[in-house]
Design a protein around this motif. Structure first.
Motif, PDB file in Angstrom:
ATOM      1  N   LEU A  90       0.841  -1.203   0.000  1.00  0.00           N
ATOM      2  CA  LEU A  90       0.000   0.000   0.000  1.00  0.00           C
ATOM      3  C   LEU A  90       0.871   1.245   0.000  1.00  0.00           C
ATOM      4  N   ALA A  91       0.556   2.185  -0.865  1.00  0.00           N
ATOM      5  CA  ALA A  91       1.250   3.474  -0.825  1.00  0.00           C
ATOM      6  C   ALA A  91       0.903   4.172   0.484  1.00  0.00           C
ATOM      7  N   LYS A  92       1.780   5.091   0.861  1.00  0.00           N
ATOM      8  CA  LYS A  92       1.647   5.752   2.160  1.00  0.00           C
ATOM      9  C   LYS A  92       0.288   6.417   2.365  1.00  0.00           C
ATOM     10  N   HIS A  93      -0.216   7.029   1.328  1.00  0.00           N
ATOM     11  CA  HIS A  93      -1.439   7.814   1.489  1.00  0.00           C
ATOM     12  C   HIS A  93      -2.653   7.147   0.868  1.00  0.00           C
ATOM     13  N   THR A  94      -2.721   5.831   0.958  1.00  0.00           N
ATOM     14  CA  THR A  94      -3.884   5.107   0.445  1.00  0.00           C
ATOM     15  C   THR A  94      -5.028   5.221   1.444  1.00  0.00           C
ATOM     16  N   HIS A  95      -6.177   5.688   0.963  1.00  0.00           N
ATOM     17  CA  HIS A  95      -7.295   5.946   1.872  1.00  0.00           C
ATOM     18  C   HIS A  95      -8.476   4.987   1.696  1.00  0.00           C
ATOM     19  N   VAL A  96      -8.637   4.455   0.485  1.00  0.00           N
ATOM     20  CA  VAL A  96      -9.732   3.512   0.233  1.00  0.00           C
ATOM     21  C   VAL A  96      -9.228   2.433  -0.724  1.00  0.00           C
ATOM     22  N   VAL A  97      -9.619   1.176  -0.460  1.00  0.00           N
ATOM     23  CA  VAL A  97      -9.242   0.073  -1.341  1.00  0.00           C
ATOM     24  C   VAL A  97     -10.508  -0.681  -1.762  1.00  0.00           C
ATOM     25  N   PHE A  98     -10.714  -0.777  -3.072  1.00  0.00           N
ATOM     26  CA  PHE A  98     -11.820  -1.567  -3.618  1.00  0.00           C
ATOM     27  C   PHE A  98     -11.243  -2.877  -4.146  1.00  0.00           C
ATOM     28  N   SER A  99     -11.744  -4.012  -3.644  1.00  0.00           N
ATOM     29  CA  SER A  99     -11.340  -5.309  -4.196  1.00  0.00           C
ATOM     30  C   SER A  99     -12.222  -5.614  -5.394  1.00  0.00           C
ATOM     31  N   LEU A 100     -11.603  -6.113  -6.458  1.00  0.00           N
ATOM     32  CA  LEU A 100     -12.332  -6.343  -7.702  1.00  0.00           C
ATOM     33  C   LEU A 100     -12.387  -7.833  -8.037  1.00  0.00           C
ATOM     34  N   SER A 101     -13.395  -8.197  -8.842  1.00  0.00           N
ATOM     35  CA  SER A 101     -13.654  -9.616  -9.134  1.00  0.00           C
ATOM     36  C   SER A 101     -12.587 -10.242 -10.024  1.00  0.00           C
ATOM     37  N   ASP A 102     -11.688  -9.452 -10.610  1.00  0.00           N
ATOM     38  CA  ASP A 102     -10.608 -10.059 -11.401  1.00  0.00           C
ATOM     39  C   ASP A 102      -9.381 -10.330 -10.535  1.00  0.00           C
ATOM     40  N   GLY A 103      -9.530 -10.118  -9.224  1.00  0.00           N
ATOM     41  CA  GLY A 103      -8.415 -10.393  -8.312  1.00  0.00           C
ATOM     42  C   GLY A 103      -7.541  -9.180  -8.046  1.00  0.00           C
ATOM     43  N   ASN A 104      -7.769  -8.106  -8.779  1.00  0.00           N
ATOM     44  CA  ASN A 104      -6.984  -6.895  -8.552  1.00  0.00           C
ATOM     45  C   ASN A 104      -7.710  -5.929  -7.624  1.00  0.00           C
ATOM     46  N   GLU A 105      -7.059  -4.809  -7.352  1.00  0.00           N
ATOM     47  CA  GLU A 105      -7.641  -3.790  -6.486  1.00  0.00           C
ATOM     48  C   GLU A 105      -7.637  -2.437  -7.181  1.00  0.00           C
ATOM     49  N   LEU A 106      -8.599  -1.629  -6.837  1.00  0.00           N
ATOM     50  CA  LEU A 106      -8.597  -0.220  -7.222  1.00  0.00           C
ATOM     51  C   LEU A 106      -8.378   0.567  -5.939  1.00  0.00           C
ATOM     52  N   ARG A 107      -7.271   1.308  -5.897  1.00  0.00           N
ATOM     53  CA  ARG A 107      -6.937   2.043  -4.674  1.00  0.00           C
ATOM     54  C   ARG A 107      -7.042   3.541  -4.905  1.00  0.00           C
ATOM     55  N   PHE A 108      -7.644   4.206  -3.942  1.00  0.00           N
ATOM     56  CA  PHE A 108      -7.686   5.666  -3.975  1.00  0.00           C
ATOM     57  C   PHE A 108      -6.621   6.168  -3.023  1.00  0.00           C
ATOM     58  N   ASN A 109      -5.645   6.872  -3.540  1.00  0.00           N
ATOM     59  CA  ASN A 109      -4.684   7.507  -2.637  1.00  0.00           C
ATOM     60  C   ASN A 109      -4.559   8.983  -2.950  1.00  0.00           C
ATOM     61  N   ASP A 110      -4.217   9.731  -1.921  1.00  0.00           N
ATOM     62  CA  ASP A 110      -4.233  11.182  -2.038  1.00  0.00           C
ATOM     63  C   ASP A 110      -3.351  11.787  -0.948  1.00  0.00           C
ATOM     64  N   ILE A 111      -2.225  12.317  -1.352  1.00  0.00           N
ATOM     65  CA  ILE A 111      -1.275  12.890  -0.400  1.00  0.00           C
ATOM     66  C   ILE A 111      -1.930  13.978   0.442  1.00  0.00           C
ATOM     67  N   ARG A 112      -2.613  14.894  -0.189  1.00  0.00           N
ATOM     68  CA  ARG A 112      -3.144  16.046   0.559  1.00  0.00           C
ATOM     69  C   ARG A 112      -4.532  15.840   1.137  1.00  0.00           C
ATOM     70  N   GLN A 113      -5.115  14.718   0.855  1.00  0.00           N
ATOM     71  CA  GLN A 113      -6.422  14.383   1.462  1.00  0.00           C
ATOM     72  C   GLN A 113      -7.510  15.378   1.101  1.00  0.00           C
ATOM     73  N   PHE A 114      -7.403  15.964  -0.078  1.00  0.00           N
ATOM     74  CA  PHE A 114      -8.455  16.885  -0.515  1.00  0.00           C
ATOM     75  C   PHE A 114      -9.524  16.158  -1.326  1.00  0.00           C
ATOM     76  N   GLY A 115      -9.153  15.077  -1.976  1.00  0.00           N
ATOM     77  CA  GLY A 115     -10.072  14.352  -2.853  1.00  0.00           C
ATOM     78  C   GLY A 115     -11.232  13.762  -2.068  1.00  0.00           C
ATOM     79  N   ARG A 116     -12.359  13.582  -2.769  1.00  0.00           N
ATOM     80  CA  ARG A 116     -13.557  13.066  -2.097  1.00  0.00           C
ATOM     81  C   ARG A 116     -14.265  12.013  -2.944  1.00  0.00           C
ATOM     82  N   LEU A 117     -14.837  11.022  -2.239  1.00  0.00           N
ATOM     83  CA  LEU A 117     -15.648   9.987  -2.863  1.00  0.00           C
ATOM     84  C   LEU A 117     -17.061  10.109  -2.323  1.00  0.00           C
TER      85      LEU A 117
END
Length: 277
Positions: A90-117
């Motif tokens: 995991l990168a240092k600033h990973t905030h959300v991890v989505f597990s996907l059905s192909d075995g991979n992950e989609l990770r949201f990371n954001d150094i400044r924590q400004f991004g929003r979901l």
DNA sequence: CGGCTCTCCTGCAAGC
DNA sequence: TGCTTGCAGGAGAGCC
């Protein structure tokens, strides 16, 4: 800083990888990046949904899900979406991890924590804060010279500030706003309602051209931006003014100047973009 | 309502 | 060299 061309590039590259996949799990590491609903509800609603397609509105990335929900993502300054194998640390600033059905992950990371979901029902998309007040899409038919003329006439702000106003036009940020003004030979300090019809026409074409070229070059990578494949864009090599303070104007050789307009840097050529002529 | 300023946050660069 | 300070920026909150 992902603006319209960067978000569009992410939509296209990431879309190829994750469209059709099911989200099998959601791990929220930093809950403040989830704007709505609650983190528990967010995870519960998303888990088991399939990603049917990706969309974009302004700088917002939209993941359409089965179950009638849309995952609305704004990357702000330093947000990134990383499609990767779970074994990748995991990168240092990973905030959300989505597990996907192909075995991979989609990770949201954001150094400044400004991004929003944010998760919203599809039919309530036009009620989502931020999204609902967006101006026209500059590369769609709804963005016309008539619109630009009408809106500029009633605005007394400096043109640079107006271009950054998402309720005026959606998708322009500091980079493409400065590039569009340079291309249109307009000084960023000009008051919006002082532009002549001829100048407005030039600005109209400049806006659409810089955005289109940005997309064709897969966006601008300054520091943080990468697309859905983890690749940097190329448009930073084609920038005429942005971040070029002290360098020579590529047209006339004059030194590019930087000033502050409403607290934002504005780069321009004092000769090609004279305030008065 | 229009227009302005402040705030959030970290990494990096400049200055002493 | 090592610390402190300031700056970058999108959008929302809050102010007049």
């Amino acid at each position: 800083m992902p603006e319209l061309p960067e978000v569009e590039t992410i939509k296209r590259t990431l879309g190829k990888k994750i469209t059709g996949l099911t989200i099998t799990d959601v791990e929220i590491i930093m809950s403040k990046v989830i704007r709505d609903p609650s983190p528990e509800e967010f995870s519960a609603q998303i888990t088991g949904s399939k990603i049917t397609r990706l969309g974009r509105r302004g700088k917002y990335l939209l993941l359409y899900l089965t179950g009638n929900n849309v995952l609305v993502i704004h990357l702000r300054m330093t947000g990134r979406l990383v499609y990767t194998e779970p074994s990748e640390p995991l990168a240092k600033h990973t905030h959300v991890v989505f597990s996907l059905s192909d075995g991979n992950e989609l990770r949201f990371n954001d150094i400044r924590q400004f991004g929003r979901l944010q998760l919203a029902p599809k039919q309530a998309l036009n009620q989502v804060k931020g999204l609902k007040d967006l101006g026209p899409e500059p590369l769609e038919r709804e963005f016309t010279k008539t619109f630009l003329r009408r809106e500029l006439k009633r605005k007394r702000v400096r043109i640079k500030s107006l271009l950054l106003d998402q309720t005026f036009i959606a998708g322009l940020g500091n980079i493409y706003a400065d590039e569009a003004l340079y291309r249109a030979h307009l000084n960023p300090q000009r008051i919006a309602n002082s532009l002549s019809p001829r100048e407005i026409a030039k600005l109209y074409h400049a806006i659409t051209e810089v955005l289109q070229e940005g997309i064709e070059n897969r966006g601008t990578s300054f520091r943080d931006y990468v697309d859905g494949d983890g690749r940097k864009g190329n448009y930073q090599e084609l920038l005429q003014v942005y971040n070029r303070e002290g360098s020579a104007c590529k047209h006339c050789g004059t030194t590019i100047t930087r000033i502050k307009i409403n607290g934002r840097s504005s780069y321009f050529c004092p000769v090609c973009q004279r305030e008065h002529n």
